[in-house]
Design a protein around this motif. Sequence first.
Motif, PDB file in Angstrom:
ATOM      1  N   VAL A  34      15.973  42.185  26.986  1.00  0.00           N
ATOM      2  CA  VAL A  34      16.834  42.799  25.973  1.00  0.00           C
ATOM      3  C   VAL A  34      16.484  42.259  24.588  1.00  0.00           C
ATOM      4  CG1 VAL A  34      19.189  42.932  25.088  1.00  0.00           C
ATOM      5  CG2 VAL A  34      18.754  43.338  27.504  1.00  0.00           C
ATOM      6  N   VAL A  35      16.353  40.944  24.498  1.00  0.00           N
ATOM      7  CA  VAL A  35      15.977  40.323  23.217  1.00  0.00           C
ATOM      8  C   VAL A  35      14.608  40.830  22.780  1.00  0.00           C
ATOM      9  CG1 VAL A  35      15.427  38.157  22.055  1.00  0.00           C
ATOM     10  CG2 VAL A  35      17.369  38.270  23.623  1.00  0.00           C
ATOM     11  N   GLY A  36      13.661  40.898  23.724  1.00  0.00           N
ATOM     12  CA  GLY A  36      12.320  41.372  23.406  1.00  0.00           C
ATOM     13  C   GLY A  36      12.310  42.825  22.967  1.00  0.00           C
ATOM     14  N   ALA A  37      13.140  43.668  23.598  1.00  0.00           N
ATOM     15  CA  ALA A  37      13.214  45.088  23.230  1.00  0.00           C
ATOM     16  C   ALA A  37      13.752  45.249  21.814  1.00  0.00           C
ATOM     17  CB  ALA A  37      14.091  45.841  24.219  1.00  0.00           C
ATOM     18  N   VAL A  38      14.752  44.435  21.465  1.00  0.00           N
ATOM     19  CA  VAL A  38      15.320  44.495  20.116  1.00  0.00           C
ATOM     20  C   VAL A  38      14.296  44.044  19.078  1.00  0.00           C
ATOM     21  CG1 VAL A  38      17.068  43.534  18.582  1.00  0.00           C
ATOM     22  CG2 VAL A  38      17.686  44.208  20.906  1.00  0.00           C
ATOM     23  N   LEU A  39      13.585  42.980  19.378  1.00  0.00           N
ATOM     24  CA  LEU A  39      12.600  42.444  18.433  1.00  0.00           C
ATOM     25  C   LEU A  39      11.371  43.342  18.291  1.00  0.00           C
ATOM     26  CD1 LEU A  39      12.668  38.624  19.350  1.00  0.00           C
ATOM     27  CD2 LEU A  39      13.762  39.762  17.402  1.00  0.00           C
ATOM     28  N   SER A  40      10.975  43.979  19.395  1.00  0.00           N
ATOM     29  CA  SER A  40       9.748  44.783  19.361  1.00  0.00           C
ATOM     30  C   SER A  40       9.996  46.264  19.081  1.00  0.00           C
ATOM     31  CB  SER A  40       9.009  44.647  20.701  1.00  0.00           C
ATOM     32  OG  SER A  40       9.771  45.231  21.750  1.00  0.00           O
ATOM     33  N   SER A  42      10.696  48.421  21.420  1.00  0.00           N
ATOM     34  CA  SER A  42      10.056  49.133  22.526  1.00  0.00           C
ATOM     35  C   SER A  42      11.072  49.819  23.434  1.00  0.00           C
ATOM     36  CB  SER A  42       9.221  48.152  23.360  1.00  0.00           C
ATOM     37  OG  SER A  42       8.816  48.730  24.573  1.00  0.00           O
ATOM     38  N   LEU A  43      10.932  51.135  23.608  1.00  0.00           N
ATOM     39  CA  LEU A  43      11.778  51.878  24.538  1.00  0.00           C
ATOM     40  C   LEU A  43      11.432  51.511  25.972  1.00  0.00           C
ATOM     41  CD1 LEU A  43      13.786  54.096  25.333  1.00  0.00           C
ATOM     42  CD2 LEU A  43      11.906  55.743  25.137  1.00  0.00           C
ATOM     43  N   ALA A  44      10.142  51.342  26.255  1.00  0.00           N
ATOM     44  CA  ALA A  44       9.714  50.997  27.603  1.00  0.00           C
ATOM     45  C   ALA A  44      10.307  49.656  28.028  1.00  0.00           C
ATOM     46  CB  ALA A  44       8.194  50.939  27.689  1.00  0.00           C
ATOM     47  N   LEU A  45      10.308  48.693  27.114  1.00  0.00           N
ATOM     48  CA  LEU A  45      10.868  47.384  27.422  1.00  0.00           C
ATOM     49  C   LEU A  45      12.384  47.473  27.596  1.00  0.00           C
ATOM     50  CD1 LEU A  45       9.738  44.596  27.863  1.00  0.00           C
ATOM     51  CD2 LEU A  45      10.125  44.074  25.457  1.00  0.00           C
ATOM     52  N   LEU A  46      13.009  48.320  26.785  1.00  0.00           N
ATOM     53  CA  LEU A  46      14.455  48.523  26.916  1.00  0.00           C
ATOM     54  C   LEU A  46      14.778  49.203  28.250  1.00  0.00           C
ATOM     55  CD1 LEU A  46      17.164  48.167  25.485  1.00  0.00           C
ATOM     56  CD2 LEU A  46      16.877  50.455  24.518  1.00  0.00           C
ATOM     57  N   ALA A  47      13.931  50.181  28.625  1.00  0.00           N
ATOM     58  CA  ALA A  47      14.121  50.861  29.911  1.00  0.00           C
ATOM     59  C   ALA A  47      13.952  49.879  31.060  1.00  0.00           C
ATOM     60  CB  ALA A  47      13.118  52.008  30.052  1.00  0.00           C
ATOM     61  N   ASP A  48      12.958  49.007  30.931  1.00  0.00           N
ATOM     62  CA  ASP A  48      12.726  48.025  31.977  1.00  0.00           C
ATOM     63  C   ASP A  48      13.876  47.021  32.042  1.00  0.00           C
ATOM     64  OD1 ASP A  48      11.053  47.370  34.081  1.00  0.00           O
ATOM     65  OD2 ASP A  48      10.056  45.776  32.971  1.00  0.00           O
ATOM     66  N   SER A  49      14.457  46.681  30.891  1.00  0.00           N
ATOM     67  CA  SER A  49      15.599  45.767  30.889  1.00  0.00           C
ATOM     68  C   SER A  49      16.823  46.445  31.516  1.00  0.00           C
ATOM     69  CB  SER A  49      15.921  45.303  29.463  1.00  0.00           C
ATOM     70  OG  SER A  49      16.420  46.374  28.676  1.00  0.00           O
ATOM     71  N   HIS A  51      16.600  48.659  33.796  1.00  0.00           N
ATOM     72  CA  HIS A  51      16.268  48.621  35.219  1.00  0.00           C
ATOM     73  C   HIS A  51      16.611  47.253  35.802  1.00  0.00           C
ATOM     74  CE1 HIS A  51      13.056  49.610  38.508  1.00  0.00           C
ATOM     75  NE2 HIS A  51      14.295  49.605  38.956  1.00  0.00           N
ATOM     76  N   MET A  52      16.316  46.202  35.051  1.00  0.00           N
ATOM     77  CA  MET A  52      16.645  44.850  35.499  1.00  0.00           C
ATOM     78  C   MET A  52      18.151  44.665  35.640  1.00  0.00           C
ATOM     79  SD  MET A  52      13.875  43.090  36.045  1.00  0.00           S
ATOM     80  CE  MET A  52      14.266  41.355  35.901  1.00  0.00           C
ATOM     81  N   LEU A  53      18.908  45.249  34.707  1.00  0.00           N
ATOM     82  CA  LEU A  53      20.366  45.157  34.785  1.00  0.00           C
ATOM     83  C   LEU A  53      20.870  45.847  36.050  1.00  0.00           C
ATOM     84  CD1 LEU A  53      23.118  44.431  33.616  1.00  0.00           C
ATOM     85  CD2 LEU A  53      23.063  46.570  32.314  1.00  0.00           C
ATOM     86  N   THR A  54      20.279  47.010  36.343  1.00  0.00           N
ATOM     87  CA  THR A  54      20.649  47.711  37.563  1.00  0.00           C
ATOM     88  C   THR A  54      20.286  46.882  38.788  1.00  0.00           C
ATOM     89  OG1 THR A  54      20.251  49.817  36.461  1.00  0.00           O
ATOM     90  CG2 THR A  54      20.380  49.848  38.858  1.00  0.00           C
ATOM     91  N   ASP A  55      19.128  46.239  38.734  1.00  0.00           N
ATOM     92  CA  ASP A  55      18.721  45.375  39.839  1.00  0.00           C
ATOM     93  C   ASP A  55      19.688  44.215  40.013  1.00  0.00           C
ATOM     94  OD1 ASP A  55      16.614  46.994  40.249  1.00  0.00           O
ATOM     95  OD2 ASP A  55      15.066  45.592  39.630  1.00  0.00           O
ATOM     96  N   ALA A  56      20.120  43.635  38.880  1.00  0.00           N
ATOM     97  CA  ALA A  56      21.083  42.535  38.956  1.00  0.00           C
ATOM     98  C   ALA A  56      22.384  43.020  39.594  1.00  0.00           C
ATOM     99  CB  ALA A  56      21.355  41.975  37.559  1.00  0.00           C
ATOM    100  N   THR A  57      22.814  44.211  39.186  1.00  0.00           N
ATOM    101  CA  THR A  57      24.022  44.795  39.782  1.00  0.00           C
ATOM    102  C   THR A  57      23.810  45.047  41.270  1.00  0.00           C
ATOM    103  OG1 THR A  57      24.550  45.885  37.692  1.00  0.00           O
ATOM    104  CG2 THR A  57      25.658  46.712  39.666  1.00  0.00           C
ATOM    105  N   GLY A  58      22.631  45.577  41.605  1.00  0.00           N
ATOM    106  CA  GLY A  58      22.312  45.834  43.004  1.00  0.00           C
ATOM    107  C   GLY A  58      22.284  44.556  43.831  1.00  0.00           C
ATOM    108  N   LEU A  59      21.757  43.484  43.249  1.00  0.00           N
ATOM    109  CA  LEU A  59      21.706  42.206  43.954  1.00  0.00           C
ATOM    110  C   LEU A  59      23.108  41.641  44.167  1.00  0.00           C
ATOM    111  CD1 LEU A  59      18.585  40.637  42.227  1.00  0.00           C
ATOM    112  CD2 LEU A  59      18.800  41.162  44.655  1.00  0.00           C
ATOM    113  N   VAL A  60      23.977  41.831  43.170  1.00  0.00           N
ATOM    114  CA  VAL A  60      25.373  41.397  43.326  1.00  0.00           C
ATOM    115  C   VAL A  60      26.023  42.173  44.467  1.00  0.00           C
ATOM    116  CG1 VAL A  60      27.654  41.380  42.271  1.00  0.00           C
ATOM    117  CG2 VAL A  60      25.679  40.638  40.943  1.00  0.00           C
ATOM    118  N   ILE A  61      25.804  43.496  44.486  1.00  0.00           N
ATOM    119  CA  ILE A  61      26.355  44.333  45.563  1.00  0.00           C
ATOM    120  C   ILE A  61      25.803  43.874  46.913  1.00  0.00           C
ATOM    121  CG2 ILE A  61      26.385  46.657  46.537  1.00  0.00           C
ATOM    122  CD1 ILE A  61      26.308  47.703  43.648  1.00  0.00           C
ATOM    123  N   ALA A  62      24.499  43.634  46.954  1.00  0.00           N
ATOM    124  CA  ALA A  62      23.867  43.202  48.201  1.00  0.00           C
ATOM    125  C   ALA A  62      24.406  41.848  48.653  1.00  0.00           C
ATOM    126  CB  ALA A  62      22.350  43.123  48.012  1.00  0.00           C
TER     127      ALA A  62
END
Length: 303
Positions: A34-40, A42-49, A51-62
């Motif tokens: 997120v910090v890197g996306a703001v500084l750069s 980059s939409l791709a980096l923001l999209a990947d972040s 995705h990471m947030l969704t993964d974190a949510t998914g891991l919490v659910i799991a």
Amino acid sequence: MHDHAHGPGIRAASNRRLLAISLGLTGVVFVVQVVGAVLSGSLALLADSAHMLTDATGLVIALVASVVAARPANDRRTYGYQRAEVFGALVNGIVLVVLATVIAVEGVRRLIAPEGGEVAGGVMLVVAIVGLVANAVALWLLSSAQKRSINVRGAYLEVLGDLLGSVAVIVAAIVIVTTGWVTADAIASLLIAAMIVPRAVSLLREVVSVLAESAPAGTQVAEIRTHLLSKPGVVEVHDVHVWQLTRGAPVFTAHVVVDPDVLADGRAAALLSSLQSCLSEHFDVEHSTFQVEPAGHVEHEAH
């Protein structure tokens, strides 16, 4: 006669530990991205972040589903709570589909109406490499457990998608640094969305299969029946049912017609043990139920 040799306690505890470690890695990388996306920019980096947030949510659910699934069986939940893992995987799959749609829409919008902003390729590259390393570690941690648990598999597939997403961002960052072509950023975003969809569909297909009580993938009912019929004293095997509570927890039931001498000689118990051992050793079925019937037995239920 039933065989209840489940023994999932140690395995479930190990799964929870691996999920917790992966969650920690995912959370750290999300903040960095997120910090890197703001500084750069980059939409791709923001999209990947995202995705990471969704993964974190998914891991919490799991993780929560894994804890719930470890609860013992009772008179209301006679099979226990193992299906909680399947419902956790279902939520993961739905979230993945929603995420892919959002990323794709934003990526197309950037391609059609580029904002003309600069993208700091260097910052984008460094952050993407950090994400790649973290995802590789998490993937390695979950690689073994995902073969036994549909719940962990959902988390594994999300981390795998993140790793591929990091690769896409790295390639886009290199293109931007070397050529200045910032459109590569939007294209990488669309690639990330495209990579999410197949694994989401695969996960949802497996969830539907479990909830529909279909036979586990790779299970050959005819082969099982042949093995059972090869046991001395077994005359016929019918009403065979195979399904699974969750990944790695198959359940088997069947009616077994035996020779009258088996019952007369008191060999029924030994035969049942032999049948259950056959399922456990050859087909990895830990929970099996057999109804032994003498030849000529008339069924009272409708089929």
